[in-house]
Motif scaffolding. Structure first.
Motif, PDB file in Angstrom:
ATOM      1  N   PHE B  35      -7.194  -2.455   5.923  1.00  0.00           N
ATOM      2  CA  PHE B  35      -5.783  -2.816   5.963  1.00  0.00           C
ATOM      3  C   PHE B  35      -5.111  -2.433   4.642  1.00  0.00           C
ATOM      4  N   TYR B  37      -1.590  -3.893   2.601  1.00  0.00           N
ATOM      5  CA  TYR B  37      -0.488  -4.843   2.550  1.00  0.00           C
ATOM      6  C   TYR B  37       0.380  -4.516   1.336  1.00  0.00           C
ATOM      7  N   GLN B  39       3.185  -6.169  -1.411  1.00  0.00           N
ATOM      8  CA  GLN B  39       3.735  -7.392  -1.988  1.00  0.00           C
ATOM      9  C   GLN B  39       4.877  -7.011  -2.923  1.00  0.00           C
ATOM     10  N   LEU B  45       3.797 -11.201   1.293  1.00  0.00           N
ATOM     11  CA  LEU B  45       2.868 -10.127   1.651  1.00  0.00           C
ATOM     12  C   LEU B  45       3.236  -9.573   3.013  1.00  0.00           C
ATOM     13  N   PHE B  47       2.286  -6.766   6.026  1.00  0.00           N
ATOM     14  CA  PHE B  47       1.285  -5.881   6.623  1.00  0.00           C
ATOM     15  C   PHE B  47       1.866  -4.473   6.764  1.00  0.00           C
ATOM     16  N   ARG B  50      -3.420  -1.087   9.879  1.00  0.00           N
ATOM     17  CA  ARG B  50      -4.808  -1.442  10.151  1.00  0.00           C
ATOM     18  C   ARG B  50      -5.513  -0.219  10.715  1.00  0.00           C
ATOM     19  N   PHE B  91      -2.007  -3.846  -1.739  1.00  0.00           N
ATOM     20  CA  PHE B  91      -3.378  -4.317  -1.613  1.00  0.00           C
ATOM     21  C   PHE B  91      -4.075  -3.620  -0.449  1.00  0.00           C
TER      22      PHE B  91
END
Lengths: 114, 115
Positions: B35, B37, B39, B45, B47, B50, B91
């Motif tokens: 994944f 993410y 921020q 956070l 998404f 995936r 992330f």
């Protein structure tokens, strides 16, 4: 839908105090998670739940407790606050388990322990 | 044990430059999920994508693209023609099929896009 909500947004605790961080989701997700994010670091999993009545430890569970009495709510309890627990806490939920589904995050709770 | 390494702590680019964020992972599972993410400075956070371990096709979504290479255990993220609004911490995360419920996050890469 409000998504994932967390209260409070900010909190300052004294060493040894206790508190509960609240987390609620209105998406009918079975899976819920608590993470902590220390400055400059990624998220560390504290506890997670796969459904009401079922919880399990994550990577850093010491000093915390959780309960999951309903699908919507997943509170995180700090019993004896320590400076090492100063962090930003994120609650998240997902429809599927985190190996498959995207997680929806709350806005976070910034906790300082002095 | 699963592990995610984002070696780039901070990256700074000028608007309209392309930038690639690296993610290297470790896992013993044959079935796993990766994944990304975002921020932003506001702290939430979000998404982004995936990928499962059986799908090595690269993906493009607007200015974002992802390069998944199992041979090098990497899942890199490229932003084309970066914009100031892309400034955020990004992330990378890994979840193993046999460890469902437990995601491992990298430490993040802080991207600053200057006007």
């Amino acid at each position: 839908n409000a998504g994932v909500t967390q209260t409070p947004k900010f909190r300052i605790l004294k060493i040894g105090q206790s508190m509960t961080l609240q987390c609620t989701q209105d998406m009918n997700h079975n899976y819920m998670y608590w993470y902590r994010q220390d400055p400059g670091m990624g998220l560390k999993l504290i506890y997670y739940s796969v459904g009401a009545g079922i919880t399990d430890k994550g990577e850093v569970p010491n000093g915390y407790n959780v309960s999951r009495s309903t699908t919507e709510d997943f509170p995180l309890r700090l019993e004896l606050a320590a400076p090492s627990q100063t962090s930003v806490y994120f609650c998240a939920s997902s429809y599927e388990d985190s190996s498959m589904g995207e997680q929806f995050f709350g806005p976070g709770t910034r906790l300082t322990v002095l | 044990a699963q592990k995610v390494t984002q070696a780039q702590t901070e990256i700074s680019v000028v608007e309209k430059e392309d930038v690639t964020l690296d993610c290297v992972y470790e896992t013993r599972d044959t079935t796993y999920y990766l994944f990304w993410y975002k921020q932003p400075p506001s702290g939430e956070l979000v998404f982004l994508i995936r990928r499962n371990s059986f799908d090595e096709q690269n993906e493009i979504s607007g200015r974002y693209s992802w390069n998944f290479q199992k041979s090098t255990s990497s899942f890199n993220f490229t932003i084309t023609a970066s914009q100031v609004v892309d400034s955020a911490v990004y992330f990378c995360a890994l979840s193993e099929d046999t460890n469902a419920g437990k995601s491992t996050f990298g430490d993040g890469t802080t991207l600053t896009v200057k006007p």
